[in-house]
Design a protein around this motif. Structure first.
Motif: not given
Length: 519
Positions: A249, A407, A252-256, A189, A315-316
């Motif tokens: 990082a 987050w 990478a997590d657009r949703a958070a 991921d 990471a988130w």
């Protein structure tokens, strides 16, 4: 304080002379630091030469005496290097002189540690007996080699037992391990982990804390570069996560990111600017009441065992899973600078809530990823991890918790559970033998209930746990820390500990926990 006799039972008066000489040596080296190293060395040399060989002395005492003398010479040699470097400073670069002496002092230190382990009564230091077979008087270099090989053999045997208790399939990883212990791994991921492990067999343990829960087993495709060393790799210079990794990082997590921006936007609409200070005060009081911080989780740091694996990532993380943030009361900072004190939270909240919505993503990127990252320790559990602030980011963590933002991006450090725990490193043994025995009984109870996997043995009155797996590692601690983390874990992951096998009635506080554990 104990009678000292010769091998045939006669009182040995020379013991007193030997002890007084040792005291003089200690005083000469430790208290004589203001004197030039040459004079200190002359004194140590003269005192050690005065000692006459005492063939009646027990072997253990002579080894202890040699260990003390090596310590003294270690101090003098290191001081001589610094003194020489300072003496030539006006004419030469003295770094080589200082470094050469430091290297010699380090060799002396290594020899001293080897002697100390050799005559230790604790039998904590494994040796490769095959290498020492038929060798009556091994050289220190051979002894050190047997020590390294014995360490590796015991480590690999212990590691082989751990994966059996990971009963859920984890993520898919591609990992690379080098002979110096350096480790780099990427999950399917996109999560990146950097660190080190003493042996390729420990890579799985280095990656496990970054799995979804403490029960997931990572699936690893491992590539090994270089020859496997005959002893544990050092890994002291292993690269960690840097700013570029944190920025990747973050992106990478657009949703958070979107969820966090949406929560800030909602606060902007709900909190008028002139009410921000009052709203912050009320939110802080509410958080302190509903989710007070847990104690600092330092159970691993207090064990005697040397670290054999470590990993870092970025990471988130769920903000509500951060249960400790250095300053024990939410929003209350004990800092010498006024700008970093209690006024920081209202001021930072005002700056955040007056930022235009379309600029919030860039604002967060700058303050969370481009600035030095928040650093969190990972404490993985049966339904997911908890986190504690380790050495940076306490103010920003308090801010996000008080505002209820969902987050936060952070640099993650995952301590690996040691292989051995002893009671003396879990509690203050000054509390007495009753408390010592209670901790050992608690471990036995956890083993019987399937909440802990391993074996218990005793060194005198002290229980020692050879740990294979602990799905909720805080349960190994004393009742105060264990019950506090039980409460926090139930708040973040409702029902998870009950599903693990702990009744809800045992999770209501310290007294209820002790009654269930020891009942």
């Amino acid at each position: 304080m104990n009678p000292c006799t010769t091998k045939d039972g006669r009182p040995r008066l020379t013991h007193l002379a030997r002890r007084l000489t040792s005291v003089l040596l200690q005083f000469a080296v430790r208290r004589g630091r203001g004197q030039p190293p040459a004079e200190r060395a002359q004194l140590v040399r003269s005192l050690t030469e005065v000692r006459e060989s005492d063939t009646s002395a027990r072997e253990g005492y002579l080894l202890h005496q040699a260990t003390d003398e090596l310590y003294l010479w270690d101090q003098v040699v290191a001081a001589a290097g610094r003194h020489a470097a300072a003496a030539v400073e006006g004419h030469l670069d003295g770094d080589e002189l200082r470094d050469a002496a430091q290297q010699a002092a380090q060799r002396i230190t290594q020899a001293r540690e080897l002697l100390r382990e050799w005559h230790s009564d604790r039998a904590e230091y494994p040796l490769d007996e095959e290498l020492l077979a038929h060798v009556l008087r091994p050289a220190p270099s051979l002894l050190a080699r047997a020590r390294r090989r014995g360490d590796l053999q015991r480590l690999e045997a212990d590691l082989a037992r751990r994966p059996v208790h990971l009963d859920r399939p984890g993520g898919t990883w591609a990992a690379t391990w080098h002979s110096d212990g350096t480790l780099a791994a990427h999950r399917d991921d996109g999560l990146c982990v950097r660190g080190w492990s003493a042996t390729p067999d420990a890579v799985e343990q280095a990656l496990q804390p970054f799995e979804a829960t403490s029960r997931h087993r990572p699936k690893i495709t491992l590539t090994v570069h270089g020859e496997r060393p005959e002893g544990p790799a050092g890994g002291s210079d292993a690269p960690g996560i840097d700013r570029a990794d944190v920025l990747r990082a973050f992106d990478a997590d657009r949703a958070a990111l979107d969820a966090t921006v949406a929560a800030i936007t909602q606060l902007q609409r709900a909190w008028p600017e002139h009410e921000i200070s009052d709203r912050v005060r009320a939110a802080t009081a509410q958080l302190q009441t509903s989710a007070p911080q847990s104690p600092h989780f330092n159970l691993y740091n207090r064990q005697r065992e040397h670290t054999w694996a470590a990993g870092e990532s970025a990471a988130w993380v769920r903000t509500d899973a951060i249960v400790h943030a250095i300053d024990k009361v939410w929003g209350d900072f004990d800092r010498s600078e006024a700008s970093r004190g209690p006024s920081w939270i209202p001021r930072a909240t005002r700056e955040l809530l007056t930022t235009k919505p379309e600029q919030l993503a860039a604002f967060l990127r700058h303050h969370l990823a481009e600035q030095p990252a928040i650093s969190l320790n990972v404490i993985n559990g049966p339904a997911g991890p908890l986190y504690s602030v380790s050495m940076g980011g306490a103010h920003r963590t308090h801010l996000f918790r008080i505002l209820g933002l969902p987050w936060m991006i952070a640099k993650l450090y995952a301590p690996i559970p040691p292989r051995r725990f002893d009671v003396a490193s879990v509690i203050d043994t000054a509390k007495g033998t009753t408390e010592v025995e209670r901790v050992g009984r608690g471990w036995q109870s956890l083993l019987q209930r399937g909440l802990l996997h391993g074996r218990i043995r005793h060194e005198g009155a002290f229980a020692v746990l050879d740990l294979d797996h602990a799905p909720a590692p805080w349960l190994l601690a004393d009742a105060t820390l264990a019950s506090a983390y039980n409460t926090a874990y139930q708040r973040v992951y409702p029902g998870a500990l009950t599903e693990l096998g702990i009744p809800a009635t045992a999770l209501t506080g310290r007294t209820a926990w002790e009654q269930w554990l020891y009942g």
